[in-house]
Enzyme design. Structure first.
Site, short mmCIF file in Angstrom:
data_model
loop_
_atom_site.label_atom_id
_atom_site.label_comp_id
_atom_site.label_asym_id
_atom_site.label_seq_id
_atom_site.Cartn_x
_atom_site.Cartn_y
_atom_site.Cartn_z
N GLU A 68 -51.75 -15.76 -11.16
CA GLU A 68 -50.72 -16.98 -11.34
C GLU A 68 -49.42 -16.36 -11.99
OE1 GLU A 68 -51.56 -19.41 -9.89
OE2 GLU A 68 -53.65 -20.09 -10.10
N SER A 99 -44.39 -11.86 -6.08
CA SER A 99 -43.91 -13.09 -6.52
C SER A 99 -42.72 -13.80 -6.20
CB SER A 99 -43.76 -12.67 -8.27
OG SER A 99 -44.76 -12.22 -8.76
N THR A 122 -47.56 -12.25 -12.79
CA THR A 122 -47.85 -11.44 -13.84
C THR A 122 -47.10 -11.43 -15.13
OG1 THR A 122 -45.61 -10.19 -13.03
CG2 THR A 122 -47.67 -9.54 -11.84
N SER A 123 -47.36 -10.65 -16.11
CA SER A 123 -46.69 -10.75 -17.43
C SER A 123 -45.11 -10.76 -17.00
CB SER A 123 -47.23 -9.47 -18.27
OG SER A 123 -48.54 -10.00 -18.53
N GLU A 124 -45.01 -9.73 -16.34
CA GLU A 124 -43.33 -9.72 -16.08
C GLU A 124 -42.70 -10.88 -15.71
OE1 GLU A 124 -45.17 -6.17 -16.94
OE2 GLU A 124 -45.62 -7.27 -15.18
N ARG A 157 -75.64 -1.82 -34.72
CA ARG A 157 -75.72 -0.14 -34.37
C ARG A 157 -75.20 0.27 -35.69
NH1 ARG A 157 -76.33 4.56 -32.00
NH2 ARG A 157 -74.65 5.85 -31.71
N PRO A 183 -49.22 -11.00 2.36
CA PRO A 183 -49.29 -9.38 2.20
C PRO A 183 -48.16 -8.92 1.44
CG PRO A 183 -50.16 -10.23 4.06
CD PRO A 183 -49.66 -11.23 3.58
N PHE A 234 -55.95 -22.86 -2.73
CA PHE A 234 -54.57 -23.11 -2.87
C PHE A 234 -54.00 -21.70 -2.45
CE2 PHE A 234 -51.11 -21.75 -5.93
CZ PHE A 234 -50.49 -22.88 -6.17
#
Length: 397
Positions: free
Chosen positions: A377, A136, A379-381, A282, A132, A127
């Site tokens: 897929e 987004s 960014t959070s922004e 541990r 470059p 896909f």
């Protein structure tokens, strides 16, 4: 309370498929993931076994030779695969986005030509949207397809971050075409490009350079895709109508965001499993570190985040399966799951102490894989942009 990330309401078939994948992960993937990842080796034997299990045809309709399962079933399988090794889940992610796009938007001829071979894994999908300098801003794509008098296209440009670029044999690529529309995104067309696997100039005018070296997400090949006068026929246009590519790709991206959410859930779940096991083995100050409140509270926080992310992912998948709009749900799930995954993985790393920094321990690999989920897929922004825009529309005063 049962173990984390359980999904109520599954059919017997769904439950059996997910259980089979979980057993496969425990037996075949987890024992081999460290060696393959550290050597950056493509997991061909694991992929071959996935083909035999029918996983490449999981969401492809039965009439085309697939299993005809739901997005939810697929997402739960991805969660299990990512729990074993995130790169393995990446092998089928782009494949299913392309298969889904052909199923939803392809012509009858394209469905007949591609889907039966995709169901068996003979044809494997990739896909391609990014470029470059694109980021987004998908509507700003520069790779250009010029149509001639016969209706065929000459494509020139460079695509970036192509997962499975070398190993795939079918690429869905988004290209700018001049459709005379007043809005940029209406001048974008999705092309189905069948090619041989491999690197170099795989077809006249189509080059797949070598693998990009990455922080994590090893084993799987991530590449560029370079068009230099590549000739595509009018029949290669997804759906047969140019100018529809942006909407077709965004439909596929919603599936991709559910997939990334599922991967984040799987990685976070594995990080939690490693942490809670290590915390009981541990010992410090005469007792297992799980007996210290500072560690016990961390485990409680991690478990809650794993559970919350899983529930949001399941909700987004079920909404997509129902046919309802799920752009906000998938954006929320992707945002929350990827952020929680990064937090849970770092908490597990801290619980391991100095050993977490050693390549002998699995948590080191998860620490390098989890950042990818924050950007894959969208960014959070970008997710927050989608979410807030829809909320302002819904709650407008």
């Amino acid at each position: 309370m049962t173990k984390l990330a359980q999904t109520p309401g599954l059919t017997d078939v769904q439950a059996e498929i997910v259980a089979t994948v979980r057993q496969f992960v425990d037996k075949e993937i987890i024992p081999n993931a460290q060696e393959l990842e550290h050597s950056d080796t493509y997991p061909q034997q694991i992929v071959d076994q996935m083909r035999e299990m029918g996983l490449f045809g999981l969401m492809i309709p039965e009439e085309y030779g697939g299993l005809g399962e739901s997005l939810l079933t697929y997402a739960l399988c991805v969660e299990e695969l990512a729990r074993g090794w995130m790169s393995v889940s990446g092998v089928i992610n782009t494949h299913f986005i392309v298969a889904y796009m052909i199923r939803q938007h392809g012509t009858d001829e394209q469905k007949q030509h591609y889907l039966p071979r995709m169901a068996t894994g003979e044809v494997r999908g990739a896909f391609s949207m990014s470029e470059p300098e694109l980021g987004s801003d998908v509507a700003a794509i520069r790779t250009k397809g010029v149509r001639d008098a016969d209706g065929n296209y000459t494509i020139t440009g460079q695509k970036m971050w192509l997962t499975n670029g070398g190993s795939s044999t079918l690429v869905a690529a988004l290209v700018k075409t001049d459709e005379g529309a007043d809005k940029a995104h209406r001048n974008l067309t999705a092309f189905l490009i069948e090619k041989p696997a491999g690197f170099g100039e795989v077809l006249p005018g189509l080059t797949i350079p070598g693998k990009l070296d990455k922080l994590g997400y090893k084993g799987i090949d991530t590449t560029e895709l370079i068009f230099d006068g590549y000739r595509a026929s009018a029949g290669d246009v997804l759906g047969g109508v140019p100018g529809k590519g942006f909407f077709q790709m965004m439909d596929g991206v919603e599936v991709g965001r559910v997939n990334v959410s599922a991967r984040a859930c799987g990685v976070a779940l594995r990080a939690f499993e490693l942490a809670i096991r290590y915390a009981q083995q541990r010992e410090t100050f005469g007792k297992p570190i799980a007996g210290h409140q500072a560690i016990a509270f961390q485990l409680a926080e991690m478990a809650t985040k794993v559970e919350a992310a899983h529930l949001m992912m399941v909700n987004a998948a079920r909404l997509k399966d129902s046919g309802d709009r799920n752009d906000v749900a998938s954006g929320m799930a992707k945002y929350l799951a990827s952020e929680y995954c990064a937090e849970v993985t770092q908490q597990a790393f801290r619980i391991h102490g100095g050993y977490g920094y050693s390549k002998e321990y699995e948590i080191e690999r998860l620490m390098r894989d989890s950042p990818f989920l924050l950007i894959g897929e969208g960014t959070s922004e970008i997710q927050k942009t989608i979410i807030s825009k829809n909320l302002l529309d819904e709650y407008r005063i």
